[in-house]
Design a protein around this motif. Sequence first.
Motif, short mmCIF file in Angstrom:
data_model
loop_
_atom_site.label_atom_id
_atom_site.label_comp_id
_atom_site.label_asym_id
_atom_site.label_seq_id
_atom_site.Cartn_x
_atom_site.Cartn_y
_atom_site.Cartn_z
N LEU A 121 0.83 -1.21 0.00
CA LEU A 121 0.00 0.00 0.00
C LEU A 121 0.86 1.26 0.00
N LYS A 122 0.45 2.24 -0.79
CA LYS A 122 1.15 3.52 -0.83
C LYS A 122 0.98 4.22 0.51
N GLY A 123 2.08 4.68 1.07
CA GLY A 123 2.07 5.35 2.37
C GLY A 123 2.61 4.47 3.49
N VAL A 124 2.69 3.17 3.24
CA VAL A 124 3.24 2.25 4.25
C VAL A 124 4.76 2.37 4.22
N LEU A 125 5.35 2.65 5.37
CA LEU A 125 6.79 2.84 5.47
C LEU A 125 7.53 1.59 5.93
N LEU A 126 6.90 0.82 6.81
CA LEU A 126 7.57 -0.34 7.40
C LEU A 126 6.53 -1.33 7.89
N VAL A 127 6.78 -2.61 7.63
CA VAL A 127 5.92 -3.67 8.13
C VAL A 127 6.80 -4.71 8.81
N LYS A 128 6.52 -4.98 10.06
CA LYS A 128 7.25 -6.00 10.84
C LYS A 128 6.23 -6.91 11.45
N HIS A 129 6.59 -8.16 11.64
CA HIS A 129 5.67 -9.09 12.29
C HIS A 129 6.40 -9.94 13.32
N LEU A 130 5.66 -10.35 14.31
CA LEU A 130 6.17 -11.27 15.32
C LEU A 130 5.06 -12.28 15.56
N CYS A 131 5.29 -13.49 15.13
CA CYS A 131 4.32 -14.55 15.28
C CYS A 131 4.99 -15.78 15.88
N VAL A 132 4.24 -16.54 16.63
CA VAL A 132 4.76 -17.77 17.20
C VAL A 132 3.81 -18.92 16.86
N CYS A 133 4.37 -20.11 16.80
CA CYS A 133 3.60 -21.31 16.51
C CYS A 133 2.86 -21.74 17.77
N VAL A 134 1.57 -22.01 17.63
CA VAL A 134 0.78 -22.48 18.79
C VAL A 134 0.18 -23.84 18.52
#
Length: 134
Positions: A121-134
């Motif tokens: 998307l235009k305007g998005v500067l940074l995307v980070k994720h933190l996910c764990v397996c459950v």
Amino acid sequence: MTCLKGRKIGVYIPGDIEDLLEDYLARHGGRSVSSVIQEALRSYLLGEKIPECELVGYIMVLYQHGVGDVDRELTEVQHKYIGVALFENHIHVDEERCLLTIAVRGRYSEIQKLIDEVRGLKGVLLVKHLCVCV
């Protein structure tokens, strides 16, 4: 997650990382080198591409709210993944930027599709994720 039989292995740690590890242990007394390495590996490996695993976690999106119609587009992407995107939290960083956190739960492939659409998307500067397996 079930506890499986483990094994003892040797790991070379470069001096610069050893210094960081020693500093961490000094600040967080009672932890062992083994427990810190186990937690780091768990975080690294369980948050990675595990297609057979259900993941739970957060996606953080730093964006410029005044660019195009990014606020509406972010909402639309979340609606598209209604079974994966559970809820959001919106923080005003400053006059131009916002931080959106999206709680997610689902298969890696679906979460990755959501991340890819948000990242595009235009305007998005940074995307980070933190996910764990459950």
